[in-house]
Design an enzyme around this catalytic site. Structure first.
Site, PDB file in Angstrom:
ATOM      1  N   CYS A  43       0.840  -1.207   0.000  1.00  0.00           N
ATOM      2  CA  CYS A  43       0.000   0.000   0.000  1.00  0.00           C
ATOM      3  C   CYS A  43       0.880   1.265   0.000  1.00  0.00           C
ATOM      4  O   CYS A  43       1.485   1.587  -1.006  1.00  0.00           O
ATOM      5  CB  CYS A  43      -0.979  -0.028   1.165  1.00  0.00           C
ATOM      6  SG  CYS A  43      -2.353   1.150   0.968  1.00  0.00           S
ATOM      7  N   HIS A 102      -3.637  -5.243   0.395  1.00  0.00           N
ATOM      8  CA  HIS A 102      -3.055  -5.647   1.676  1.00  0.00           C
ATOM      9  C   HIS A 102      -3.022  -7.166   1.807  1.00  0.00           C
ATOM     10  O   HIS A 102      -3.911  -7.774   2.419  1.00  0.00           O
ATOM     11  CB  HIS A 102      -3.840  -5.033   2.835  1.00  0.00           C
ATOM     12  CG  HIS A 102      -3.539  -3.591   3.065  1.00  0.00           C
ATOM     13  ND1 HIS A 102      -2.591  -3.153   3.967  1.00  0.00           N
ATOM     14  CD2 HIS A 102      -4.040  -2.484   2.477  1.00  0.00           C
ATOM     15  CE1 HIS A 102      -2.531  -1.828   3.939  1.00  0.00           C
ATOM     16  NE2 HIS A 102      -3.396  -1.396   3.039  1.00  0.00           N
ATOM     17  N   GLU A 132      -1.185  -8.954   3.668  1.00  0.00           N
ATOM     18  CA  GLU A 132      -1.041  -9.396   5.062  1.00  0.00           C
ATOM     19  C   GLU A 132      -2.396  -9.592   5.733  1.00  0.00           C
ATOM     20  O   GLU A 132      -2.551 -10.440   6.625  1.00  0.00           O
ATOM     21  CB  GLU A 132      -0.163  -8.403   5.850  1.00  0.00           C
ATOM     22  CG  GLU A 132      -0.832  -7.155   6.368  1.00  0.00           C
ATOM     23  CD  GLU A 132      -1.124  -6.092   5.308  1.00  0.00           C
ATOM     24  OE1 GLU A 132      -1.667  -5.028   5.668  1.00  0.00           O
ATOM     25  OE2 GLU A 132      -0.813  -6.328   4.120  1.00  0.00           O
TER      26      GLU A 132
END
Length: 241
Positions: free
Chosen positions: A114, A216, A218
């Site tokens: 990001c 994202h 993660e």
């Protein structure tokens, strides 16, 4: 031995409780879990402005993740702030760019997420849209606002890129939490994925030692298995260092 993966840290300021205004170093726990799950040892690299300390921090890691956070200061790419620019923190921009510079000098593999993708692009001479509304073309919603694991828009990978190889898909859905967009892609970088509205969603350098995504992964690593491949790649690259 498992490689140590540094994760660039930010600062959160308490807005209540018994210590209002108190500053805390942090990263979101999903970054830590993503590194652990994929075979690395996570180290949070706390923000600071000391060049020598930053050098020592980088000397202790074999891979680097540039995490998300504030908008990037437009002065970094030669623009003045426009009306819809969000919160910026210029000192953190410089911190992340120092980490990136040192990592590249030491040939440490880098994953940008990001804001991290935007920092990589800007550091290498690219530019950003300060808000998606400044893009002339029709632009989809790129900030879902809640539910981190919700898949909200479609991304198409670019055949022949490392990121396309890692994800193993020509088309996928991702989450999205950004209002700034990559505008001009940095020299010596190439687009590795775009949203179906044309917005750049991933970039990588020529040898794919630096890769970056706008979404994202993660947050998705527990529910979308192939998103782990981005972390596995950086960790596997780090093992050779």
């Amino acid at each position: 031995m498992k490689p140590i993966i540094g994760i660039s840290g930010s600062v959160i300021i308490d807005d209540g409780g018994i210590f209002p205004g108190y500053r805390r170093s942090y990263v979101n726990e999903d970054y830590v879990d993503s590194v652990v799950q994929n075979g690395g040892i996570p180290y949070i690299i706390p923000f600071n402005g000391d060049e020598e300390v930053i050098k020592e921090q980088l000397s202790n890691v074999q891979g680097l993740i540039l995490s998300g956070g504030h908008d990037v200061d437009p002065h970094n790419y030669g623009e003045e702030p426009e009306q819809k620019l969000g919160d910026i923190w210029s000192e953190r921009d410089q911190f992340d760019m120092r980490l990136l510079k040192l990592a590249e000098e030491k040939e440490i593999p880098v994953l940008g997420v990001c804001r991290g993708a935007q920092i990589i692009n800007v550091y290498h001479g690219g530019t950003l849209y300060q808000d998606l509304s400044y893009r002339k073309e029709k632009t989809l919603k790129h900030n879902q606002g809640q539910t981190p694991t919700l898949l909200t828009h479609t991304v198409k990978t670019v055949v022949g890129t490392k990121i396309a190889e890692l994800l193993g898909k020509e088309k996928l859905q991702t989450n999205s939490f950004h209002h700034q967009l990559i505008k001009d892609v940095a020299p010596n970088f190439k687009v590795a994925a775009r949203c179906v509205d044309g917005v750049v969603e991933a970039i990588e350098n020529e040898d794919a030692s630096v890769i970056a995504v706008q979404w994202h992964p993660e947050m998705l690593h527990r529910v979308v298995s192939y998103q782990n491949n981005l972390f596995k790649y950086i960790i596997d690259m780090a093992k050779t260092k």
